[in-house]
Write an enzyme that holds these catalytic residues in place. Structure first.
Site, PDB file in Angstrom:
ATOM      1  N   LEU A  14      34.249 -69.523  36.845  1.00 45.01           N
ATOM      2  CA  LEU A  14      32.808 -69.731  36.989  1.00 45.01           C
ATOM      3  C   LEU A  14      32.113 -68.544  37.617  1.00 45.01           C
ATOM      4  CD1 LEU A  14      32.761 -73.449  38.207  1.00 45.01           C
ATOM      5  CD2 LEU A  14      32.449 -72.577  35.883  1.00 45.01           C
ATOM      6  N   GLY A  15      32.823 -67.763  38.407  1.00 45.71           N
ATOM      7  CA  GLY A  15      32.218 -66.608  39.056  1.00 45.71           C
ATOM      8  C   GLY A  15      33.226 -65.907  39.935  1.00 45.71           C
ATOM      9  N   GLY A  17      33.565 -63.235  43.413  1.00 47.28           N
ATOM     10  CA  GLY A  17      32.898 -62.713  44.587  1.00 47.28           C
ATOM     11  C   GLY A  17      33.774 -61.723  45.324  1.00 47.28           C
ATOM     12  N   ALA A  18      33.342 -61.386  46.542  1.00 47.22           N
ATOM     13  CA  ALA A  18      34.070 -60.398  47.321  1.00 47.22           C
ATOM     14  C   ALA A  18      35.383 -60.931  47.860  1.00 47.22           C
ATOM     15  CB  ALA A  18      33.198 -59.910  48.486  1.00 47.22           C
ATOM     16  N   THR A  19      35.535 -62.248  47.944  1.00 48.43           N
ATOM     17  CA  THR A  19      36.756 -62.817  48.525  1.00 48.43           C
ATOM     18  C   THR A  19      37.629 -63.536  47.518  1.00 48.43           C
ATOM     19  OG1 THR A  19      35.466 -64.785  49.119  1.00 48.43           O
ATOM     20  CG2 THR A  19      35.717 -63.075  50.803  1.00 48.43           C
ATOM     21  N   GLY A  20      37.143 -63.784  46.309  1.00 46.83           N
ATOM     22  CA  GLY A  20      37.990 -64.477  45.347  1.00 46.83           C
ATOM     23  C   GLY A  20      37.221 -64.879  44.112  1.00 46.83           C
ATOM     24  N   VAL A  22      36.047 -68.196  41.606  1.00 49.27           N
ATOM     25  CA  VAL A  22      35.805 -69.637  41.544  1.00 49.27           C
ATOM     26  C   VAL A  22      36.105 -70.108  40.124  1.00 49.27           C
ATOM     27  CG1 VAL A  22      34.135 -71.484  41.874  1.00 49.27           C
ATOM     28  CG2 VAL A  22      34.057 -69.474  43.344  1.00 49.27           C
ATOM     29  N   LYS A  48      38.464 -72.241  44.544  1.00 47.62           N
ATOM     30  CA  LYS A  48      38.277 -70.826  44.837  1.00 47.62           C
ATOM     31  C   LYS A  48      39.624 -70.231  45.199  1.00 47.62           C
ATOM     32  CE  LYS A  48      35.264 -67.457  46.887  1.00 47.62           C
ATOM     33  NZ  LYS A  48      33.918 -67.212  47.407  1.00 47.62           N
ATOM     34  N   ASP A 142      28.178 -65.303  56.996  1.00 48.48           N
ATOM     35  CA  ASP A 142      27.848 -64.629  55.729  1.00 48.48           C
ATOM     36  C   ASP A 142      26.812 -65.445  54.978  1.00 48.48           C
ATOM     37  OD1 ASP A 142      27.898 -62.695  53.799  1.00 48.48           O
ATOM     38  OD2 ASP A 142      29.716 -63.425  52.810  1.00 48.48           O
TER      39      ASP A 142
END
Length: 573
Positions: A14-15, A17-20, A22, A48, A142
């Protein structure tokens, strides 16, 4: 599809990011008692999967397991619920509720800024989520529009419900192994000044992020912008935000108080939510005079948090203070002052052993502090088997040996002439022994002696030639170094079908031959020659046919002639 653990199955991303990343996932079976939500088979969830650098950090893994109960009990209507945590080898994943809606950042880019009333009410719900997390000693650190999901219909802005996510990621990322690499956990455009400077962080960093988010909801952009992360951090530390023209004064009072540089002057998340609802009621078109007056006095509701929630795992207060010089205490009669704050750090006097530099030199009978253990008893200082004055101490030798053992083995090319494995020993033939003289056959008595068992380990002496020293063949010259083969070109036939290369060559030659024939037929008088040859062949065939017919008729006529002549001729005159 990829299984995660024994209960979940990843379907599509689905997307990222900076940490993993999803993923949309499906639950295969109900979770056990270790999960906050058991769920049922076939239910759709969001998982995630953390990045490999997070999953490979042992500090993150330990914090992941230790904070399981904290993350699972963090529930609120405006917080995306964490249902389960999965640890499988080097894979760490958080199982959460699936929110079928865009994030706030994408909604802003597609629909533009919010009205002041809608922005205040939306941020008030986010402040409620922050207040609930701060009560559980969890600081997000964050907060930004990309971490706020919108549940509800996009066509009805009033019905959108913000859902704050990534609480677990912000808590897990705060590990010693990562904070050595990143000075702060967060995004530069939304980071608080104390986070940028590396000072102790509290729940006030989330209130600072809520102020920046509220500013962006009304104006469509953050209050501080810059080309690089360093410029952004510098503006967070030094610049004050400017009030835009479309922001009402009560709402700007809330934003300005949240963006204070001193974290002690920022309001708590609970007071922020109450103040935002008061402002939304007082700046609307249907506001009463009392509500408008309450909105103008919103500063009284923005009281600072008396006991902010600290970020766990940080250095205690005073750990970063400079080293102070210990005061010197003079002895009576020495003339030294009792306390000198500007004096340099003093060293303890050296106290030696017995001898010229012994206790009489330092005025104390206590033994001297030595860096290395003393010599073994009975070892002479400079003679015998012990080390001399210029030789290293035995402990120095042992430390050097230990250090050499810890050094890594260096791989270097070896000269073929020095390689003992390439030298083959060549033994010279043993010298020929002189022929032995013929001995008479043994007598019966001697034969009986020979048949008696001999004593063990006492063989009869024999005359053996002296062993010759083993000689080795001189080293051979190194063989000429072969040139490395060029790398094999990779063909376009990944299946490597046997005989396909020859077949392709044959097909190519046939194609070339056909092309040549077409060109010759179209661009040469070959068609005329073909017609002439065919006409000549037809004429020849007709001539041959006529000749064959004539010969056949001639043969038939010859067969019809009479073969027997009459015996008597008719009488003449």
């Amino acid at each position: 599809m990829r299984p995660v653990g024994s209960k979940y199955l990843l379907e599509e991303p689905l997307g990222r990011g900076a940490t993993g990343t999803v993923w949309r996932a499906r639950q295969r079976e109900a979770a056990g008692a270790e999960a906050a939500v058991a769920g049922h088979p076939g239910e759709t969830v969001a998982i995630k999967v953390l990045k490999e650098e997070l999953a490979s950090d042992p500090d993150v893994v330990m914090r992941f397991l230790r904070e399981r109960s904290v993350l699972l009990r963090l529930t609120h209507p405006n917080i995306v619920r964490t249902r389960d945590l999965v640890v499988e080898g080097e894979l760490l994943a958080l199982v959460m509720d699936l929110i079928d809606g865009p994030d706030l950042d994408r909604y802003l880019r597609q629909n533009g800024p919010f009205s002041p009333v809608a922005a205040a009410l939306l941020t008030a719900q986010i402040a409620d989520a922050l207040a609930a997390s701060h009560a559980d000693d969890v600081v997000h650190r964050d907060l930004k529009p990309a971490n706020v999901l919108l549940a509800g219909s996009e066509d009805d802005p009033a019905g959108l419900r913000p859902m704050l996510t990534d609480f677990g990621i912000a808590r897990l990322a705060d590990s010693p192994g990562l904070t050595r690499t990143h000075e702060f956990v967060g995004t530069p455009a939304y980071v608080a000044p104390e986070s940028a400077e590396g000072r102790p962080q509290t729940s006030a960093v989330d209130v600072y992020g809520a102020g920046i988010l509220l500013y962006e909801l009304v104006t469509g952009r953050p209050p501080f912008g810059g080309g690089t992360a360093l410029e952004l951090l510098q503006r967070h530390l030094t610049e004050e935000p400017q009030r835009p023209g479309n922001v009402p004064l009560p709402l700007w009072t809330v934003i300005e108080r949240c963006l204070r540089k001193n974290p002690g002057e920022r309001p708590s998340a609970e007071n922020l939510a109450r103040a935002l609802r008061t402002v939304a009621e007082g700046i609307g078109v249907h506001a009463t005079p009392a509500q408008a007056e309450a909105a103008m006095g919103v500063a009284a509701l923005l009281g600072p948090d008396p006991s902010p929630t600290p970020v766990p795992g940080q250095a205690p207060a005073g750990a970063s203070d400079p080293t102070q010089v210990l005061p010197t205490t003079g002895r009576p009669g020495d003339g030294a002052p009792a306390y000198d704050p500007d004096a340099a750090t003093s060293f303890l006097p050296h106290v030696g052993g017995p001898g010229p530099g012994g206790p009489g030199r330092g005025g104390s009978d206590e033994g001297a502090t030595q860096v290395m253990p003393s010599m073994p008893p009975g070892t002479p200082p400079g003679g015998g088997d012990g080390p001399g004055p210029e030789e290293p101490h035995p402990w120095q030798t042992q430390l050097r040996a230990a250090r050499d053992r810890n050094e890594q083995t260096q791989i270097q090319p070896l000269d073929p002439e020095q390689d003992p494995l390439r030298r083959r020993p060549q033994r010279r033939p043993a010298p020929q022994q002189p022929p032995q003289q013929h001995q008479p056959p043994p007598q019966p008595r001697q034969r009986a002696r020979q048949q008696q068992p001999q004593q063990p380990y006492a063989p009869a002496p024999q005359h053996r030639p002296e062993p010759q020293p083993q000689r080795y063949e001189p080293p051979r010259p190194p063989a000429p170094r072969r040139e490395p083969r060029p790398p094999r070109q990779r063909t376009s036939n990944p299946m490597r079908i046997p005989g396909l290369g020859c077949l392709k060559g044959c097909l190519f030659m046939v194609l070339v031959f056909v092309l040549i024939c077409v060109l010759v037929w179209n661009f040469t008088p070959l068609p005329e020659w073909w017609d002439q040859g065919r006409q000549f062949w037809e004429d020849t065939k007709d001539w041959v046919g006529e000749a064959w017919t004539w010969m056949t008729e001639f043969g038939n006529a010859a067969e019809e002639l009479p073969t027997d002549l009459p015996s008597e001729l008719p009488a003449g005159n």
